[in-house]
Design an enzyme around this catalytic site. Sequence first.
Site, PDB file in Angstrom:
ATOM      1  N   CYS A   1       0.811  -0.543   0.042  1.00  0.00           N
ATOM      2  CA  CYS A   1       0.050   0.485  -0.236  1.00  0.00           C
ATOM      3  C   CYS A   1       0.327   1.282  -0.030  1.00  0.00           C
ATOM      4  O   CYS A   1       1.588   1.392  -0.866  1.00  0.00           O
ATOM      5  CB  CYS A   1      -0.683   0.191   1.224  1.00  0.00           C
ATOM      6  N   ASN A   2       0.593   2.283   0.991  1.00  0.00           N
ATOM      7  CA  ASN A   2       1.400   3.912   0.788  1.00  0.00           C
ATOM      8  C   ASN A   2       2.372   3.434   1.804  1.00  0.00           C
ATOM      9  O   ASN A   2       4.109   3.271   1.401  1.00  0.00           O
ATOM     10  CB  ASN A   2       0.301   4.735   1.061  1.00  0.00           C
TER      11      ASN A   2
END
Length: 468
Positions: A378-379
């Site tokens: 994800c981030n």
Amino acid sequence: MNPLQPIQHSITNSQMSGGQQLEAEGSQAHNSYSHPDRISLSQLSQSAHLALDHLSTQPNTDHQRVASLVRNAVQDGKFQLQSSNDTQVTYKTSVCPPANADTMGAAHLINNELTVQARLNDQLEYDIVSAHLYGPSEAISIDASSPPSANDLASSGLSERTHLGMNRVLLRYAVPPRETEDQCVMVIDKMPPPKHGKMSFFRTTNDLSKLPLGMETGGLSDLKLAGCERISSVEQVKSIRAALGGGPLTVLDLREESHAIVNGLPITLRGPMDWANAGLSQVDGAARESAMITELKRTKSLTLVDANYVKGKKSNPQTTELKNLNVRSEREVVTEAGATYRRVAITDHNRPSPEATDELVDIMRHCLQANESLVVHCNGGRGRTTTAMIMVDMLKNARNHSAETLITRMAKLSYDYNMTDLGSISALKRPFLEDRLKFLQAFHDYARNNPSGLSLNWTQWRAKIALE
């Protein structure tokens, strides 16, 4: 959407120049709720589903017809946002006759307009208030009953427990309020950028040395699975492949937010909660990111803000100006490295939607069956990444280990990311993270009852147990 307009606006905004931190307040977020452009079945409340079920069983054939049309239009993603006022919203679509119009009593369903009025409830789900079918020869309007109380559900035999079968959990997937353009700015996710293929929170099931002695690890080393933060370089992808033993590699991007790589820096268009694209379909979210990248490639210079400022973790924006831009999408970077790129968007601080869960299961099962390496990210490499890694472990090992065992060991491998400790979570995030934990427990039940050889996907299985 011009992604550069909110960038410049936010940098010169008086709040930012005054050094104030951007904060996401729950009450403000609810008041400025951005309703999704299209509404899906997963966004309807239990009361809405019950109302449609009730209308479908009425002797009035017009009511049956409208209920069926509404359900089909929602399921197919055809309803489009027309108007909204705070929590009230109207969606509209055109409808055509079914293949056998006579069986529906729909001989005049050409050029008909179907609208629904819905209300956003406290669980951020939509209750259906009314539905209307307008055509050249008829107009049908129906009112949906108000949301039933817990006592009403229990007396009707549709309590949470009985509705989904004994010991099954009623899940309440909700889409958080989408952040407005004024809330969103282009940020640098990490400064300085990672070097030599390094990345934060990288872990792999090929290396279990981080796990404490005595922890159950059965089946983990067979997964060929890794997780990490955002990917921004070819070197990172090559490093991941090497850590997983070489061979084919699929990079599964879980980020819903629009992002790219500019001059080697990972950048994102985001607001305080990273909900700039919340409620968008996978297709619409990808189109928004593509438009952003196209606009960036036409830009000669770009001023970026430190992501931690937008998150409210720093008081200094720490702006960075980039010139002679080299703009790349993550897909381009991954493909250049010789890996396969897949994208299933999940809202930050949330679990995957039912539709996204079906896509994830398809990708995960393919990699498990083909014995191919998979890296999910994800981030920040924490919440969404750990959730997906637990899902892979469950698909492979749910029949041999409890949900608690699989959640605990993957959380431990993920640098002690404790998914069960919600004591310090903000009030705005809490309902989403509580639902995420319930989802993982329910997904374990699904994986245990649907090993890779069976054909039921997640949404089919949830529909099946609802009838048991």
